[in-house]
Structures are given as structure tokens and as C-alpha cells.
Design an enzyme around this catalytic site. Structure first.
Site, PDB file in Angstrom:
ATOM      1  N   ASP A   1       0.787  -1.249   0.000  1.00  0.00           N
ATOM      2  CA  ASP A   1       0.000   0.000   0.000  1.00  0.00           C
ATOM      3  C   ASP A   1       0.820   1.301   0.000  1.00  0.00           C
ATOM      4  OD1 ASP A   1      -1.703  -2.040   0.681  1.00  0.00           O
ATOM      5  OD2 ASP A   1      -2.132  -1.287   2.677  1.00  0.00           O
TER       6      ASP A   1
ATOM      7  N   GLN B   1       4.173   0.501   2.276  1.00  0.00           N
ATOM      8  CA  GLN B   1       4.357  -0.771   2.963  1.00  0.00           C
ATOM      9  C   GLN B   1       5.507  -1.499   2.295  1.00  0.00           C
ATOM     10  OE1 GLN B   1       1.921  -2.399   5.702  1.00  0.00           O
ATOM     11  NE2 GLN B   1       2.693  -0.326   5.917  1.00  0.00           N
TER      12      GLN B   1
ATOM     13  N   TRP C   1       5.654 -10.439   0.926  1.00  0.00           N
ATOM     14  CA  TRP C   1       5.199  -9.755   2.137  1.00  0.00           C
ATOM     15  C   TRP C   1       5.916 -10.315   3.363  1.00  0.00           C
ATOM     16  CZ3 TRP C   1       3.072 -10.202   6.907  1.00  0.00           C
ATOM     17  CH2 TRP C   1       2.509  -9.050   7.449  1.00  0.00           C
TER      18      TRP C   1
ATOM     19  N   SER D   1      -0.323  -0.026   7.463  1.00  0.00           N
ATOM     20  CA  SER D   1      -0.659   1.190   6.714  1.00  0.00           C
ATOM     21  C   SER D   1      -1.193   2.335   7.571  1.00  0.00           C
ATOM     22  CB  SER D   1      -1.692   0.857   5.641  1.00  0.00           C
ATOM     23  OG  SER D   1      -1.041   0.183   4.602  1.00  0.00           O
TER      24      SER D   1
ATOM     25  N   ARG E   1      -7.565  -1.246  11.595  1.00  0.00           N
ATOM     26  CA  ARG E   1      -6.321  -0.735  11.012  1.00  0.00           C
ATOM     27  C   ARG E   1      -6.524   0.349   9.947  1.00  0.00           C
ATOM     28  NH1 ARG E   1      -6.848  -6.077   9.425  1.00  0.00           N
ATOM     29  NH2 ARG E   1      -7.327  -6.439   7.226  1.00  0.00           N
ATOM     30  N   ASP E   2      -5.367   0.890   9.532  1.00  0.00           N
ATOM     31  CA  ASP E   2      -5.231   1.789   8.381  1.00  0.00           C
ATOM     32  C   ASP E   2      -5.840   3.172   8.610  1.00  0.00           C
ATOM     33  OD1 ASP E   2      -4.199  -0.559   7.369  1.00  0.00           O
ATOM     34  OD2 ASP E   2      -5.944  -1.045   6.156  1.00  0.00           O
TER      35      ASP E   2
ATOM     36  N   GLU F   1     -10.504  -2.118   4.219  1.00  0.00           N
ATOM     37  CA  GLU F   1      -9.069  -1.877   4.283  1.00  0.00           C
ATOM     38  C   GLU F   1      -8.798  -0.485   3.726  1.00  0.00           C
ATOM     39  OE1 GLU F   1      -6.905  -5.406   2.640  1.00  0.00           O
ATOM     40  OE2 GLU F   1      -6.572  -5.736   4.782  1.00  0.00           O
TER      41      GLU F   1
HETATM   42  C1  FRU Z   1      -3.998  -3.645   2.534  1.00  0.00           C
HETATM   43  C2  FRU Z   1      -3.392  -4.152   3.836  1.00  0.00           C
HETATM   44  C3  FRU Z   1      -3.738  -3.209   4.969  1.00  0.00           C
HETATM   45  C4  FRU Z   1      -2.624  -3.428   5.937  1.00  0.00           C
HETATM   46  C5  FRU Z   1      -1.447  -3.669   5.022  1.00  0.00           C
HETATM   47  C6  FRU Z   1      -0.408  -4.617   5.557  1.00  0.00           C
HETATM   48  O1  FRU Z   1      -3.340  -4.075   1.403  1.00  0.00           O
HETATM   49  O2  FRU Z   1      -3.847  -5.459   4.092  1.00  0.00           O
HETATM   50  O3  FRU Z   1      -5.022  -3.405   5.515  1.00  0.00           O
HETATM   51  O4  FRU Z   1      -2.404  -2.354   6.803  1.00  0.00           O
HETATM   52  O5  FRU Z   1      -1.970  -4.153   3.812  1.00  0.00           O
HETATM   53  O6  FRU Z   1       0.730  -4.632   4.757  1.00  0.00           O
END
Ligand code: FRU
Length: 497
Positions: A44, A60, A68, A107, A167-168, A221
Site C-alpha cells: 500500500d 508498505q 510480504w 498502513s 487498522r489503516d 481496508e
Molecule cells: C492492505 C493491507 C492493509 C494493511 C497492510 C499490511 O493491502 O492489508 O489493511 O495495513 O496491507 O501490509
């Protein structure tokens, strides 16, 4: 002490980047003018902001591998949205609340306050029973070095909200307060949770801004919120909504109650490769949107994480788009003006009457190019307009505008031997004299914009440079293009140095 751990972990990340930089620079799939990580994995866009004369992209980032992993925040700056300079990693996992192989610094967003740059992000860790997510703050005096606030976390999940799905945060200022919206999940329903603060450190819960009753999935998200020409916009990437991965809702936020009243909804992009868009305001007052050119759902279709993984990197951003509000309160997403600066060598053709025999629409080397086509619907009686992009005659991405059904499909099942899937959307031609089509092709991506930048498909493909033919033809009649204009796009050398 933990400040030291943070510095140490940033240094370790920088060493890792240095060691892999040359490998990634020589990659054959690397993008020529899209923003990508210096090395490693990117997802992200985070903390997008224009601060002290420069555009800042945070993202990210996993510096340790091209998939990841424990999340860091990468950082780059630009003066023109085209050429980017990488800065040191801004956030690395270092605290009990943001360190874990399945967690890290997730994020979030950025805001300027009293001259300082504040990052608000989600700390994610595993407490032995499950994932726990909280909202945290880091502050910088110089826009490069960030200090995590000692009072973190500043927000924990409210009662009943799943701590693993909280989150986010997206922050903005309204009148004399800061507001923050983050995604939550309660009893399997997605919620957008609204908070208010005077200092970015102490937050009070205001209300659930929007709740899904099923129609918006199970989790939002990366929610984003902004005002444009007197309307409010909430955007997010819903989980559990299948092909709908990036939606917007135009409506109104009642700041007294904290309730968002939806009016008009739409899809930002129907492609597989557009997720977690974040917006920011630039000095000219433009609302600019940037997304991760990828998606979680289909990625597992890839064998061994795909070709760019073999080259030490994975992930890039879509082209920045300007958001515009239409009179009927739908939104347009127009690639930013600055991209015109990259144009190189123009090919122009007026009134092309196209039938089954294809014509070439390539610009430049047929790999990195831009092409704009205008279909004269009054002179056109074809049933379908078909484009074969990044083709060598056998492998190709096929884009079909079915004028009878009003359907656009992008098929990459034969694109490159890796990518799969067909995306689909609808467009309307009734009452219209023209149909506009705008294409941006780069080494590993094709972005298609149509119907006044309201029907868009972002699509990644991993085709070698030998796949450089790009043609258009018609089926079931003729298609008259009042204009076909193509440009090569200069190699930005991967945007660095
Ligand atoms: C969206 C997500 C977010 C999270 C991040 C983790 O792509 O899943 O919700 O914060 O990626 O990398």
C-alpha cells in the site's frame, strides 16, 4: 532504548537494500516510469503528502525479501511526481506493539502539524492468542527521521471490534480539530470508525461513520476520506466483495454526529491491479490518488510469486490520478497532467476507418507508451472494437469494447505465461457521440481509462520487450476513430539517481 532499536533496525534495512540494489537495477521486468521499491516488496501507499516543497510517498515495505513480511515504511520524495529519490526507511518494527513476523508497521497516513510531519500508522503484533492492531504515532522535525511517540498506542480497538481487524488510519484536519477514520470489523460487518483529536496524540471516539450490512463486505481496508467541491468522499478497499476491490462513496459527513450519509457510489478501477488507494491534496488544490498496482486475491495464482520476484522486487504504484467531481456527483480519475512531460515522439492519425484489418497504435518502442483513441460513435457500426496489446502475435493482452453489450473486458489469460484472469466492466454509449480510450503501457503494466475516466482497468503483465505489437481492429462492421494519438514514454531509469 527503543529509539536505539528503531535506528538499528533502519540501518539493517538500509544495508539489505544496498546489497540488493544492483540486482534490482538490472531486472528485465522493472518499471520504466511507474514508482517501484528500490529493492524488495512494496504494497500500500502510505502517508502521501506534499510537505516542505516535496511530494512524499511512503509505502508498505519488506526490505528483506520480495514477498510480504514484517512491515516497514519505505520513503521517497519527488518535486514533480515523476522522478523519485529514495530516502532511508522511515519506520521499522522496534516496539512490542509493532514487531512480529506477521505484523510490523502497517498502513496509515501523514499530516503536518505545527511544522512537523506526523505519521499515524497501525502497529500490528501477535500477543500469543491472536493478532492485535492499534493506532500509533511517529513524528519528524525534518521529514526524514521519525521518532515513535512514547505514549503509543494512541487508540485501541473499541469494545466489540475485532482487535485483529482494526487498522489503516487516515487523518485529516477540519476546522480546528484532527479527524481519523480507520477500518474495523464487528460481528463480521465492516465499519469505518471516526475519531477526533486536538493534538494527534489524544483521541476520542466519535461514531461509526459507515457500517456494512453486507453490501460493503466484512472489513474496510485503507479507508480514505476527503472533501471535493462541497461533497465528501469515503473510499476503501472492501474485503469479501469479490471483484469490487476499490470503491468510492460520495455523500456527506455530519461532523456533529459523525455519521456519513452516502449518495452516489462507484468503482475507482475494475482491474485486478488496483488496491488500497490513498489520496492527498497538492499545493495546486488537486486531489491526487495513488494505489498499489496489485491485489491480494489473485496473487496466489502466480507460480513462485511471479517474474519480478525472481529479480528481487515485487509491487509498484499505479500512475497518480487526479480525482474530479462530475455534475452528477460521480467521480473521474484522470492521470495527472505531469505525465505529458514524459512524452516522446508523437504519432497522430485523424479519421481512421478501421475494419477487420488491424492498425498499429504503438508509441515509442511499443513497450512504454501512451495511446489516446476517440471513437466516433455516429460513424461507427461495429459490434466490437478489439485491441491486442503487448503482443508478439501469440502472447497478448486482449481488450474488447463490446459496443452492443456496453461491456469492456481485459483478458490476460494469454498475456505472458504467468498472469491470468479476465476483468470486466460496463460503459454507456447512449446519447454519446464519442467513446474515449486512453492507455498507458509500461514494462509490466497496462492501465486503460475509458468513458471519461470513469471506467478504468489496471492490469499487470510480465511480457518481455519482444512483445511490442499493439493493434486495434473492429468486428461486425467498421469503427471510425476521429483521432488516434500515440507517444513513446521516456525511460525514467526506474525513477532513481
Ligand atoms: C492492505 C493491507 C492493509 C494493511 C497492510 C499490511 O493491502 O492489508 O489493511 O495495513 O496491507 O501490509
Amino acid at each position: 532504548m527503543s529509539e536505539q532499536i528503531h535506528h538499528k533496525n533502519i540501518e539493517l534495512a538500509q544495508m539489505e537494500i544496498m546489497n540488493k540494489r544492483e540486482l534490482v537495477k538490472s531486472g528485465s521486468m522493472r518499471q520504466r516510469y511507474h514508482f517501484m521499491p528500490e529493492t524488495g516488496w512494496l504494497n500500500d501507499p502510505n502517508g502521501l503528502i506534499f510537505y516542505r516543497g516535496k511530494y512524499h510517498y511512503f509505502y508498505q515495505f519488506n526490505p528483506y525479501d520480495a514477498y510480504w513480511g514484517e512491515m516497514h515504511w519505505g520513503h521517497a520524495v519527488s518535486e514533480d511526481l515523476l522522478h523519485w529519490e529514495y530516502l532511508p526507511v522511515a519506520l521499522a518494527p522496534s516496539e512490542p506493539y509493532d514487531s512480529h513476523p506477521e505484523g510490523g508497521c502497517f498502513s496509515g497516513s501523514a499530516v503536518e502539524h505545527e511544522g512537523r510531519l506526523y505519521l499515524v500508522y497501525t502497529g500490528t503484533f501477535h500477543d500469543g492468542n491472536g493478532i492485535v492492531q492499534t493506532q500509533c504515532v511517529a513524528v519528524s522535525e525534518d521529514g526524514v527521521n521519525f521518532h515513535k511517540y512514547e505514549g503509543n498506542p494512541v487508540i485501541t480497538a473499541p469494545d466489540g471490534v475485532d482487535a485483529a481487524n482494526f487498522r489503516d488510519p487516515k487523518v485529516w484536519k477540519y476546522e480546528d480539530s484532527f479527524y481519523l477514520v480507520c477500518g474495523g470489523k464487528k460481528e463480521n460487518r465492516a465499519q469505518a470508525l471516526l475519531y477526533r483529536s486536538k493534538d494527534l496524540l489524544h483521541w476520542e471516539f466519535v461514531n461509526v461513520m459507515l457500517e456494512s450490512r453486507g453490501e460493503w463486505g466484512t472489513m474496510f481496508e485503507c479507508p480514505d476520506f476527503y472533501s471535493i467541491d462541497g461533497k465528501d468522499v469515503l473510499m476503501f478497499s472492501p474485503m469479501g466483495l469479490g471483484e469490487r476491490t476499490s470503491v468510492y462513496i460520495v455523500g456527506e459527513l455530519d461532523y456533529k454526529t459523525g455519521v456519513f450519509m452516502p449518495e452516489v457510489t462507484g468503482e475507482i478501477d475494475w482491474g485486478f491491479d488496483f488496491y488500497a488507494p490513498q489520496s492527498f491534496l497538492d499545493p495546486q488544490g488537486r486531489r491526487i490518488l495513488v494505489a498499489w498496482a496489485n491485489g491480494w486475491q489473485w496473487m496466489t495464482w502466480w507460480k513462485d510469486w511471479g517474474p519480478s520476484y525472481q529479480e528481487g522486487w515485487c509491487g509498484f504504484f499505479n500512475l497518480p490520478r487526479q480525482v474530479r467531481l462530475m455534475p452528477n456527483h460521480t467521480l473521474q480519475f484522470v492521470p495527472v497532467e505531469e505525465l505529458k512531460m514524459l512524452r516522446n515522439g508523437r504519432r497522430l492519425r485523424y479519421d481512421a476507418d478501421v475494419q477487420e484489418e488491424a492498425i498499429d497504435i504503438s508509441g515509442g518502442d511499443g513497450v512504454a507508451f501512451e495511446s489516446r483513441l476517440v471513437v466516433d460513435l455516429e460513424k461507427t457500426n461495429a459490434e466490437r472494437i478489439i485491441m491486442e496489446l503487448r503482443s508478439d502475435g501469440v502472447q497478448k493482452t486482449v481488450v474488447t469494447f463490446d459496443l452492443r453489450l456496453g461491456q469492456l473486458t481485459v483478458d490476460r489469460n494469454a498475456a505472458d505465461g504467468w498472469s491470468r484472469g479476465r476483468t470486466r466492466s460496463n460503459f454507456s454509449v447512449s446519447g454519446k457521440n464519442t467513446l474515449d480510450i486512453h492507455i498507458f503501457s509500461d514494462q509490466s503494466s497496462i492501465e486503460i481509462f475509458s468513458n471519461h475516466y470513469q471506467v478504468n482497468h489496471s492490469c499487470n503483465i510480465f511480457a518481455p520487450c519482444s512483445q511490442n505489437q499493439n493493434i486495434v481492429y473492429a468486428e461486425g462492421g467498421n469503427a471510425v476513430f476521429s483521432c488516434i494519438e500515440s507517444f513513446g514514454i521516456e525511460n525514467q531509469g526506474g525513477l532513481i539517481d
